[in-house]
Design a protein around this motif. Structure first.
Motif, PDB file in Angstrom:
ATOM      1  N   GLU A 111       0.824  -1.208   0.000  1.00 43.25           N
ATOM      2  CA  GLU A 111       0.000   0.000   0.000  1.00 43.25           C
ATOM      3  C   GLU A 111       0.857   1.255   0.000  1.00 43.25           C
ATOM      4  O   GLU A 111       0.545   2.241  -0.674  1.00 43.25           O
ATOM      5  CB  GLU A 111      -0.932  -0.013   1.221  1.00 43.25           C
ATOM      6  CG  GLU A 111      -1.970  -1.117   1.196  1.00 43.25           C
ATOM      7  CD  GLU A 111      -2.826  -1.065  -0.054  1.00 43.25           C
ATOM      8  OE1 GLU A 111      -3.226   0.051  -0.458  1.00 43.25           O
ATOM      9  OE2 GLU A 111      -3.071  -2.126  -0.654  1.00 43.25           O
ATOM     10  N   ARG A 112       1.954   1.237   0.750  1.00 48.94           N
ATOM     11  CA  ARG A 112       2.839   2.399   0.785  1.00 48.94           C
ATOM     12  C   ARG A 112       3.518   2.600  -0.566  1.00 48.94           C
ATOM     13  O   ARG A 112       3.640   3.731  -1.055  1.00 48.94           O
ATOM     14  CB  ARG A 112       3.896   2.213   1.884  1.00 48.94           C
ATOM     15  CG  ARG A 112       4.900   3.360   1.982  1.00 48.94           C
ATOM     16  CD  ARG A 112       4.205   4.687   2.174  1.00 48.94           C
ATOM     17  NE  ARG A 112       5.159   5.788   2.209  1.00 48.94           N
ATOM     18  CZ  ARG A 112       4.850   7.046   1.944  1.00 48.94           C
ATOM     19  NH1 ARG A 112       3.601   7.373   1.619  1.00 48.94           N
ATOM     20  NH2 ARG A 112       5.759   7.995   1.993  1.00 48.94           N
ATOM     21  N   ALA A 124       1.054   4.130  -2.909  1.00 54.20           N
ATOM     22  CA  ALA A 124       0.860   5.559  -2.640  1.00 54.20           C
ATOM     23  C   ALA A 124       2.036   6.380  -3.176  1.00 54.20           C
ATOM     24  O   ALA A 124       1.845   7.459  -3.755  1.00 54.20           O
ATOM     25  CB  ALA A 124       0.691   5.788  -1.140  1.00 54.20           C
TER      26      ALA A 124
END
Length: 365
Positions: A34-35, A38
Motif C-alpha cells: 500500500e505504501r 501511494a
C-alpha cells in the motif's frame, strides 16, 4: 497531437484503475504494498507537473519496498526526462530483465527495450584525443572519473550538459576545460603535447534528435548577437539610481523636519511674529537663539541639496532603466525569432505513464 496524447493517458489511467480494483482487496493487508502504491501515485502527480527530480525520489522509495519491472520503468522515464540518460539506461535495463524473469512483466520488458533503443540515439559521447610523446602515459578524467585510453583516444558516454575534462601527463602541464555536449552528439577534443586543444568539434551521432532541434547541441545564446550584459547593466543600474534618489528624498524630508523644529525653538526664544513659525523677532536674539537659527539654516540647505540630487538620480535611473528594459525586450524577441526550439522537456507522441507506457501500461503488484 495534444488530443491523442491526452486520450492515451486517460486510457492508461482507466486500465490502471481496473487492474488495481481487482488486486487491491487481496493485497490490502500488506502495508509495504500500500505504501509503494501511494508513492507511485505521488510520483505520477509530480511528473504531470514536470517535477522529475521529486518523482525520482518517490519511485526510489517505492522500489525500496517492492521491486517490480513497472516501477523500474517508471523510474527510467523520470530520469530520461530529467536528462539523466545514463541512469535511465540502467533503470530500463533492470526493468527489461525483471520483466523477462517475472510473470506479467512482458509488457514492461517490451516497453523498456523500446526506450533503450531510443536512448542509444539520444545519449551523447565525449572523445578526447591526446597527441605527442607523452600521450601513452596520459590520464584522462571526465567529471573526476578516469576514462580508459585506447590508441591515444579516451571515449565515454555522458549525459547532456556541461562536463569537466582534465588531462594529466608526465612532465607536461595539466589540461582542463569545461565542454558542453548536446543530446545525440559526439564532442571531440584533440590535445597537443603542450596541452592545447587544437580541435574542438561536435557532430550528431544519429542525426538530429526528434525531441530537440540541432541548435540544442550548443548552449543557448542569451541575447542579440549573444550579448545581453548591457541591457541588464542599464536596468540594474537604473533601479539602483532610483533607489538612491528615493533614499535622498526621504533623508531630505527628515532635514526639513529638523529645520522646522529649530525654527520653532528660535521663535519661542525671540517671541517672533509672522505666519507659520514666525520670521520677525520681538526680543533680542540670544546666543541660544542664534544657535537655533544657524541649525535651521543648515538643515534647510542640506534638505535642498539632497532634494536636488535625489531628483537627479531618480531621473537618471528612470532613463537608464527604461533603455535597459527596451534593449532586453528587443533581445528576447530576437532570440525567440532566430533560435526557436522545442522545450528541453518536450516529447512527441503519447508519453508512457508512470509504471507503464502507452494506453495499455500499468503498474501492478
Amino acid at each position: 497531437m495534444r488530443h491523442s496524447r491526452s486520450s492515451a493517458i486517460a486510457a492508461g489511467i482507466l486500465v490502471g484503475f481496473a487492474l488495481f480494483g481487482t488486486t487491491a482487496p487481496a493485497r490490502a493487508a500488506d502495508p509495504d504494498t500500500e505504501r509503494a502504491r501511494a508513492l507511485f501515485d505521488e510520483a505520477g502527480e509530480l511528473e504531470r507537473h514536470g517535477r522529475w527530480g521529486a518523482a525520482q525520489e518517490r519511485l526510489r522509495a517505492a522500489l525500496g519496498l517492492r521491486e517490480t519491472p513497472h516501477l523500474y520503468y517508471a523510474l527510467g522515464w523520470a530520469l530520461e526526462n530529467d536528462d539523466k540518460l545514463l541512469e535511465a539506461k540502467v533503470a530500463y535495463e533492470t526493468a527489461a530483465r525483471l520483466g523477462r524473469e517475472r510473470p506479467g512483466g512482458e509488457e514492461a520488458a517490451r516497453l523498456a527495450a523500446g526506450r533503450l533503443t531510443d536512448l542509444e540515439k539520444k545519449t551523447p559521447s565525449l572523445k578526447v584525443h591526446v597527441t605527442g610523446a607523452a600521450s601513452s602515459k596520459a590520464r584522462v578524467m571526465v567529471d573526476g572519473s578516469e576514462v580508459k585510453c585506447e590508441d591515444d583516444v579516451a571515449k565515454t558516454l555522458v549525459n547532456p550538459g556541461s562536463h569537466v575534462v582534465r588531462v594529466e601527463r608526465e612532465s607536461k602541464p595539466t589540461f582542463e576545460q569545461v565542454v558542453y555536449v548536446g543530446r545525440g552528439s559526439v564532442r571531440t577534443l584533440e590535445i597537443e603535447g603542450d596541452g592545447v586543444a587544437t580541435r574542438n568539434g561536435t557532430r550528431e551521432r544519429h542525426g538530429p534528435s526528434p525531441a530537440r532541434s540541432r541548435a540544442s547541441s550548443a548552449p543557448p545564446q542569451t541575447g542579440e548577437h549573444g550579448d545581453s550584459v548591457l541591457p541588464w547593466l542599464l536596468l540594474s543600474g537604473g533601479l539602483a539610481f532610483i533607489a538612491g534618489g528615493a533614499a535622498l528624498l526621504v533623508s531630505a524630508d527628515a532635514d526639513t523636519n529638523t529645520r522646522e523644529k529649530m525654527q520653532a525653538r528660535w521663535c519661542n526664544v525671540t517671541a517672533c511674529t509672522g505666519t507659520g513659525t514666525g520670521t520677525t523677532a520681538t526680543r533680542a536674539e540670544t546666543a541660544e537663539a542664534a544657535e537655533y537659527r544657524r541649525a535651521a539654516t543648515d538643515a534647510l540647505d542640506t534638505a535642498s541639496t539632497k532634494q536636488a540630487f535625489g531628483l537627479g538620480l531618480g531621473g537618471a535611473g528612470l532613463v537608464a532603466g527604461t533603455v535597459g528594459a527596451i534593449l532586453l525586450l528587443r533581445g528576447e524577441k530576437t532570440v525567440e525569432k532566430d533560435h526557436q526550439r522545442p522545450h528541453p522537456r518536450a516529447r512527441a507522441g503519447a508519453a508512457p505513464l508512470p509504471g507503464g507506457g502507452m494506453a495499455t501500461a500499468t503498474f501492478s503488484f
